[in-house]
Design an enzyme around this catalytic site. Structure first.
Site, PDB file in Angstrom:
ATOM      1  N   ASP A 149      29.068  26.165  -7.619  1.00 21.49           N
ATOM      2  CA  ASP A 149      29.987  26.501  -8.707  1.00 21.49           C
ATOM      3  C   ASP A 149      29.618  25.775  -9.998  1.00 21.49           C
ATOM      4  OD1 ASP A 149      31.703  23.841  -8.779  1.00 21.49           O
ATOM      5  OD2 ASP A 149      31.520  24.400  -6.688  1.00 21.49           O
ATOM      6  N   ASP A 190      21.723  24.958  -3.229  1.00 24.47           N
ATOM      7  CA  ASP A 190      22.817  25.692  -2.580  1.00 24.47           C
ATOM      8  C   ASP A 190      22.198  26.767  -1.702  1.00 24.47           C
ATOM      9  OD1 ASP A 190      26.125  26.037  -3.398  1.00 24.47           O
ATOM     10  OD2 ASP A 190      25.181  27.512  -2.081  1.00 24.47           O
ATOM     11  N   ASP A 232      18.670  25.879   2.475  1.00 20.25           N
ATOM     12  CA  ASP A 232      19.536  25.003   3.255  1.00 20.25           C
ATOM     13  C   ASP A 232      19.339  23.545   2.805  1.00 20.25           C
ATOM     14  OD1 ASP A 232      21.013  23.732   5.137  1.00 20.25           O
ATOM     15  OD2 ASP A 232      19.901  24.489   6.875  1.00 20.25           O
ATOM     16  N   GLY A 233      20.422  22.903   2.412  1.00 19.22           N
ATOM     17  CA  GLY A 233      20.371  21.514   1.943  1.00 19.22           C
ATOM     18  C   GLY A 233      19.836  20.568   3.011  1.00 19.22           C
ATOM     19  N   ASP A 246      28.276  18.120  -2.099  1.00 23.74           N
ATOM     20  CA  ASP A 246      29.436  18.879  -2.577  1.00 23.74           C
ATOM     21  C   ASP A 246      29.581  20.104  -1.680  1.00 23.74           C
ATOM     22  OD1 ASP A 246      31.429  20.057  -4.007  1.00 23.74           O
ATOM     23  OD2 ASP A 246      30.259  20.366  -5.835  1.00 23.74           O
ATOM     24  N   SER A 247      29.999  19.864  -0.447  1.00 24.38           N
ATOM     25  CA  SER A 247      29.915  20.907   0.577  1.00 24.38           C
ATOM     26  C   SER A 247      31.261  21.557   0.872  1.00 24.38           C
ATOM     27  CB  SER A 247      29.401  20.283   1.876  1.00 24.38           C
ATOM     28  OG  SER A 247      30.376  19.398   2.390  1.00 24.38           O
ATOM     29  N   THR A 248      31.193  22.599   1.686  1.00 25.57           N
ATOM     30  CA  THR A 248      32.397  23.205   2.248  1.00 25.57           C
ATOM     31  C   THR A 248      32.845  22.343   3.436  1.00 25.57           C
ATOM     32  OG1 THR A 248      30.963  24.515   3.655  1.00 25.57           O
ATOM     33  CG2 THR A 248      31.713  25.559   1.641  1.00 25.57           C
ATOM     34  N   ASP A 249      33.844  22.799   4.172  1.00 24.89           N
ATOM     35  CA  ASP A 249      34.240  22.108   5.397  1.00 24.89           C
ATOM     36  C   ASP A 249      33.108  22.255   6.426  1.00 24.89           C
ATOM     37  OD1 ASP A 249      36.754  21.534   4.281  1.00 24.89           O
ATOM     38  OD2 ASP A 249      37.596  23.434   4.960  1.00 24.89           O
ATOM     39  N   PRO A 281      27.986  27.573   7.258  1.00 24.68           N
ATOM     40  CA  PRO A 281      26.692  27.103   6.771  1.00 24.68           C
ATOM     41  C   PRO A 281      26.669  25.616   6.393  1.00 24.68           C
ATOM     42  CG  PRO A 281      27.652  28.756   5.275  1.00 24.68           C
ATOM     43  CD  PRO A 281      28.542  28.675   6.468  1.00 24.68           C
TER      44      PRO A 281
HETATM   45  N1  AG3 Z   1      34.126  21.990  -1.880  1.00 27.32           N
HETATM   46  C1  AG3 Z   1      35.097  22.361  -0.881  1.00 27.32           C
HETATM   47  C2  AG3 Z   1      35.974  21.257  -0.385  1.00 27.32           C
HETATM   48  C3  AG3 Z   1      36.742  21.624   0.863  1.00 27.32           C
HETATM   49  C4  AG3 Z   1      37.885  22.562   0.657  1.00 27.32           C
HETATM   50  N2  AG3 Z   1      38.523  22.798   1.908  1.00 27.32           N
HETATM   51  C5  AG3 Z   1      39.552  23.666   2.103  1.00 27.32           C
HETATM   52  N3  AG3 Z   1      40.066  24.342   1.111  1.00 27.32           N
HETATM   53  N4  AG3 Z   1      40.010  23.802   3.306  1.00 27.32           N
HETATM   54  C6  AG3 Z   1      34.481  22.256  -3.188  1.00 27.32           C
HETATM   55  C7  AG3 Z   1      33.360  22.520  -4.098  1.00 27.32           C
HETATM   56  C8  AG3 Z   1      33.673  22.117  -5.481  1.00 27.32           C
HETATM   57  N5  AG3 Z   1      32.511  21.983  -6.284  1.00 27.32           N
END
Ligand code: AG3
Length: 286
Positions: free
Chosen positions: A87, A107, A139-140, A158-161, A165
């Site tokens: 983002d 990313d 892939d990081g 700066d990852s997702t849960d 992935p």
């Molecule tokens: N990264 C995601 C954080 C986790 C959000 N988890 C959730 N909504 N269950 C955010 C990226 C910002 N650059």
């Protein structure tokens, strides 16, 4: 009357909803499902696999805290690696430091970057403007594995849960490769989930255990993130030798004159003071 609500289940029986004025876009990429919505209170926001990633209204808290905390501990940071962060919000904040010479942004999904450039210029603005940024769509986990020793002063995860992935970014092997890819004064900041609900707490403890085994200094700090589960969110601060409080360069950071909406130098120290229930959980981790 149109009554369209976006909801995220924060636990099996707790959900968080935002009334949307428009569903702007939806796409299933080879990696994940990406959606953009518009709302009154949170502005434009986007989700990955149904989970809130960024909203216009509260992204400043997340991006201030992932970036300015390590930069104020080592204002001489030059080479930065961002894993995830498609983002652009994290890169936007890092770009405010003139001393930073190079930023690799990795990313796995190019579509996140391209769609944020279209729908969320508030966070993506630096991505097509700052020549110090190199973007890599891979892939990081693999990128860090192949990175030369000591190549970076700062790695921002700066990852997702840790489902889908992003999973590899929460493994022992990943943290070991981060350690190797960091310089002597290197710092690793990682998206560290939340301590409040059991499902998130479980992941946060698992991550902490692994980081603690890899880095001599492994701390956790908190911030308020209204749209994430429970509103209380954490980042991990791990490093080879710099301590986030003992080595904090308060005056040097203040002299930079950066205007920030969430971060400030008093909050820097306060963020590392954790509620008792969180401290107890973290202290019991081995
Ligand atoms: N990264 C995601 C954080 C986790 C959000 N988890 C959730 N909504 N269950 C955010 C990226 C910002 N650059």
């Amino acid at each position: 009357m149109l009554d369209l609500w976006y909801s995220e289940y924060h636990t099996d029986d707790v959900k968080f909803s935002i009334k949307t004025t428009r569903h702007l876009y939806s796409e299933q990429t080879p990696f994940q499902k990406i959606d953009f919505f518009e709302s009154e209170t949170y502005g434009t926001f986007f989700t990955i696999d149904g989970l809130v990633m960024v909203t216009q209204r509260d992204e400043f808290a997340y991006h201030d805290m992932i970036c300015h905390v390590p930069m104020a501990v080592n204002p001489d940071i030059k080479r930065v690696l961002i894993i995830g962060g498609g983002d652009g919000g994290t890169a936007r904040e890092v770009c405010r430091y003139k001393g930073v010479t190079h930023i690799d942004l990795v990313d796995i999904d190019e579509r996140v970057v391209r769609l944020c450039q279209k729908y969320l210029p508030q966070t993506a603005c630096a991505l097509d403007r700052d020549e110090r940024i190199s973007m890599h769509f891979m892939d990081g986990f693999k990128f860090v594995k192949e990175a030369p020793d000591g190549a970076y002063d700062l790695i921002l995860v700066d990852s997702t849960d840790p489902i889908g992935p992003g999973e590899g970014l929460f493994t022992m092997e990943f943290y070991e490769n981060c350690y190797r890819a960091l310089s002597d004064c290197g710092i690793l900041i990682n998206q560290h989930e939340s301590p409040f609900y059991d499902n998130y707490n479980h992941e946060m403890l698992r991550a902490h255990a692994k980081i603690k085994r890899t880095f001599p200094i492994a701390k956790v700090y908190q911030f308020h993130m209204p749209t994430y589960p429970s509103g209380l969110w954490l980042f991990g601060f791990a490093s080879k030798k710099l301590d986030p409080i003992a080595d904090f360069k308060r005056e040097r950071w203040e002299a930079l004159g950066l205007k920030t909406k969430y971060y400030n130098t008093d909050l820097h120290c306060a963020a590392f003071a954790l509620p008792t229930y969180v401290k107890e959980k973290l202290d019991n981790v081995r």
